[in-house]
Design a protein around this motif. Sequence first.
Motif, PDB file in Angstrom:
ATOM      1  N   ALA A  76       0.839  -1.206   0.000  1.00 44.38           N
ATOM      2  CA  ALA A  76       0.000   0.000   0.000  1.00 44.38           C
ATOM      3  C   ALA A  76       0.873   1.256   0.000  1.00 44.38           C
ATOM      4  O   ALA A  76       0.601   2.215  -0.746  1.00 44.38           O
ATOM      5  CB  ALA A  76      -0.925  -0.010   1.210  1.00 44.38           C
ATOM      6  N   ILE A  77       1.918   1.255   0.811  1.00 46.68           N
ATOM      7  CA  ILE A  77       2.832   2.402   0.854  1.00 46.68           C
ATOM      8  C   ILE A  77       3.509   2.577  -0.499  1.00 46.68           C
ATOM      9  O   ILE A  77       3.604   3.694  -1.024  1.00 46.68           O
ATOM     10  CB  ILE A  77       3.886   2.221   1.977  1.00 46.68           C
ATOM     11  N   ALA A  78       3.971   1.482  -1.096  1.00 46.53           N
ATOM     12  CA  ALA A  78       4.644   1.542  -2.392  1.00 46.53           C
ATOM     13  C   ALA A  78       3.705   2.082  -3.469  1.00 46.53           C
ATOM     14  O   ALA A  78       4.105   2.910  -4.303  1.00 46.53           O
ATOM     15  CB  ALA A  78       5.159   0.161  -2.786  1.00 46.53           C
ATOM     16  N   ILE A 100       1.270   9.149   4.665  1.00 43.45           N
ATOM     17  CA  ILE A 100       1.180   7.708   4.908  1.00 43.45           C
ATOM     18  C   ILE A 100       1.704   7.398   6.296  1.00 43.45           C
ATOM     19  O   ILE A 100       2.553   8.099   6.827  1.00 43.45           O
ATOM     20  CB  ILE A 100       1.969   6.880   3.859  1.00 43.45           C
ATOM     21  N   SER A 101       1.192   6.351   6.859  1.00 46.50           N
ATOM     22  CA  SER A 101       1.655   5.880   8.153  1.00 46.50           C
ATOM     23  C   SER A 101       2.602   4.713   7.904  1.00 46.50           C
ATOM     24  O   SER A 101       2.193   3.682   7.363  1.00 46.50           O
ATOM     25  CB  SER A 101       0.461   5.440   8.992  1.00 46.50           C
ATOM     26  N   LEU A 102       3.849   4.857   8.272  1.00 44.68           N
ATOM     27  CA  LEU A 102       4.841   3.821   7.976  1.00 44.68           C
ATOM     28  C   LEU A 102       4.730   2.623   8.904  1.00 44.68           C
ATOM     29  O   LEU A 102       5.048   1.509   8.516  1.00 44.68           O
ATOM     30  CB  LEU A 102       6.248   4.406   8.027  1.00 44.68           C
ATOM     31  N   GLN A 103       4.313   2.794  10.137  1.00 42.44           N
ATOM     32  CA  GLN A 103       4.103   1.709  11.094  1.00 42.44           C
ATOM     33  C   GLN A 103       5.249   0.688  11.101  1.00 42.44           C
ATOM     34  O   GLN A 103       5.075  -0.478  10.831  1.00 42.44           O
ATOM     35  CB  GLN A 103       2.791   0.989  10.809  1.00 42.44           C
ATOM     36  N   GLY A 104       6.443   1.128  11.405  1.00 38.62           N
ATOM     37  CA  GLY A 104       7.588   0.230  11.509  1.00 38.62           C
ATOM     38  C   GLY A 104       8.299  -0.036  10.190  1.00 38.62           C
ATOM     39  O   GLY A 104       9.151  -0.917  10.109  1.00 38.62           O
ATOM     40  N   VAL A 105       7.978   0.710   9.161  1.00 42.39           N
ATOM     41  CA  VAL A 105       8.625   0.563   7.857  1.00 42.39           C
ATOM     42  C   VAL A 105       9.441   1.819   7.601  1.00 42.39           C
ATOM     43  O   VAL A 105       8.951   2.934   7.763  1.00 42.39           O
ATOM     44  CB  VAL A 105       7.570   0.358   6.733  1.00 42.39           C
ATOM     45  N   ASN A 106      10.687   1.632   7.206  1.00 39.04           N
ATOM     46  CA  ASN A 106      11.556   2.763   6.898  1.00 39.04           C
ATOM     47  C   ASN A 106      11.519   3.066   5.411  1.00 39.04           C
ATOM     48  O   ASN A 106      11.668   2.171   4.580  1.00 39.04           O
ATOM     49  CB  ASN A 106      13.008   2.464   7.307  1.00 39.04           C
ATOM     50  N   TYR A 107      11.344   4.348   5.068  1.00 35.18           N
ATOM     51  CA  TYR A 107      11.333   4.810   3.679  1.00 35.18           C
ATOM     52  C   TYR A 107      12.641   5.536   3.437  1.00 35.18           C
ATOM     53  O   TYR A 107      12.982   6.476   4.158  1.00 35.18           O
ATOM     54  CB  TYR A 107      10.130   5.735   3.459  1.00 35.18           C
ATOM     55  N   THR A 108      13.392   5.114   2.414  1.00 35.81           N
ATOM     56  CA  THR A 108      14.687   5.718   2.119  1.00 35.81           C
ATOM     57  C   THR A 108      14.760   6.060   0.635  1.00 35.81           C
ATOM     58  O   THR A 108      14.523   5.204  -0.217  1.00 35.81           O
ATOM     59  CB  THR A 108      15.841   4.757   2.466  1.00 35.81           C
ATOM     60  N   ASP A 130       7.461  -5.036  -8.519  1.00 34.52           N
ATOM     61  CA  ASP A 130       6.019  -4.981  -8.721  1.00 34.52           C
ATOM     62  C   ASP A 130       5.353  -5.115  -7.350  1.00 34.52           C
ATOM     63  O   ASP A 130       5.539  -6.122  -6.661  1.00 34.52           O
ATOM     64  CB  ASP A 130       5.587  -6.121  -9.644  1.00 34.52           C
ATOM     65  N   PRO A 131       4.560  -4.124  -6.941  1.00 37.05           N
ATOM     66  CA  PRO A 131       3.965  -4.180  -5.598  1.00 37.05           C
ATOM     67  C   PRO A 131       3.013  -5.364  -5.394  1.00 37.05           C
ATOM     68  O   PRO A 131       2.947  -5.924  -4.306  1.00 37.05           O
ATOM     69  CB  PRO A 131       3.231  -2.847  -5.450  1.00 37.05           C
ATOM     70  N   ILE A 132       2.278  -5.753  -6.433  1.00 34.66           N
ATOM     71  CA  ILE A 132       1.326  -6.860  -6.297  1.00 34.66           C
ATOM     72  C   ILE A 132       2.076  -8.179  -6.107  1.00 34.66           C
ATOM     73  O   ILE A 132       1.728  -8.987  -5.245  1.00 34.66           O
ATOM     74  CB  ILE A 132       0.382  -6.934  -7.528  1.00 34.66           C
ATOM     75  N   GLU A 133       3.121  -8.409  -6.909  1.00 34.50           N
ATOM     76  CA  GLU A 133       3.914  -9.633  -6.743  1.00 34.50           C
ATOM     77  C   GLU A 133       4.584  -9.652  -5.373  1.00 34.50           C
ATOM     78  O   GLU A 133       4.709 -10.705  -4.764  1.00 34.50           O
ATOM     79  CB  GLU A 133       4.960  -9.749  -7.854  1.00 34.50           C
ATOM     80  N   PHE A 134       5.017  -8.500  -4.914  1.00 28.83           N
ATOM     81  CA  PHE A 134       5.624  -8.412  -3.580  1.00 28.83           C
ATOM     82  C   PHE A 134       4.605  -8.800  -2.511  1.00 28.83           C
ATOM     83  O   PHE A 134       4.895  -9.569  -1.609  1.00 28.83           O
ATOM     84  CB  PHE A 134       6.153  -6.994  -3.333  1.00 28.83           C
ATOM     85  N   ALA A 135       3.388  -8.255  -2.631  1.00 26.39           N
ATOM     86  CA  ALA A 135       2.348  -8.540  -1.637  1.00 26.39           C
ATOM     87  C   ALA A 135       1.967 -10.024  -1.641  1.00 26.39           C
ATOM     88  O   ALA A 135       1.657 -10.597  -0.599  1.00 26.39           O
ATOM     89  CB  ALA A 135       1.115  -7.690  -1.903  1.00 26.39           C
TER      90      ALA A 135
END
Length: 139
Positions: A76-78, A100-108, A130-135
């Motif tokens: 969702a973040i991606a 967005i709420s990262l909730q323990g995810v680091n964005y770099t 690909d975000p869908i394949e990742f999910a």
Amino acid sequence: MTEPEQIDKDIDISSSMDSSKRSSDSRKRKVPGIVWILSIFAIVLIVIMILPSGNSNSFSTDISSGEQELRDLMCAIACDIHEYTSLNGKLPQIPEEINISLQGVNYTVEDDSSWFLQSGDSLLYYSDMDPIEFAEGNI
């Protein structure tokens, strides 16, 4: 002696008996050879089926529910980051830019076009994935 009796005496039965013994002996010797070859082939086939191949699932690839939730969040973040980038022509420099709420995810942000997300347990999402394949756990 009659002619048929004379013909019977002239036939050498011992040579035909010897040749039949030789052929039956050779068949007996060939059968164990074939059995050995088939046995070895069967063993090799069983070993190939038991051992994992290079592209098989030789280890458990089931995703835990916690990891799946994290993958869904990162997806969702991606998607939000990709949408922001396509609308604005640039990457968000901080997560608050896209609310967005990262909730323990680091964005770099790595450079002008690449970035990555990293969870606390080293789950990584790169901007070119690909975000869908990742999910789904395919990446």
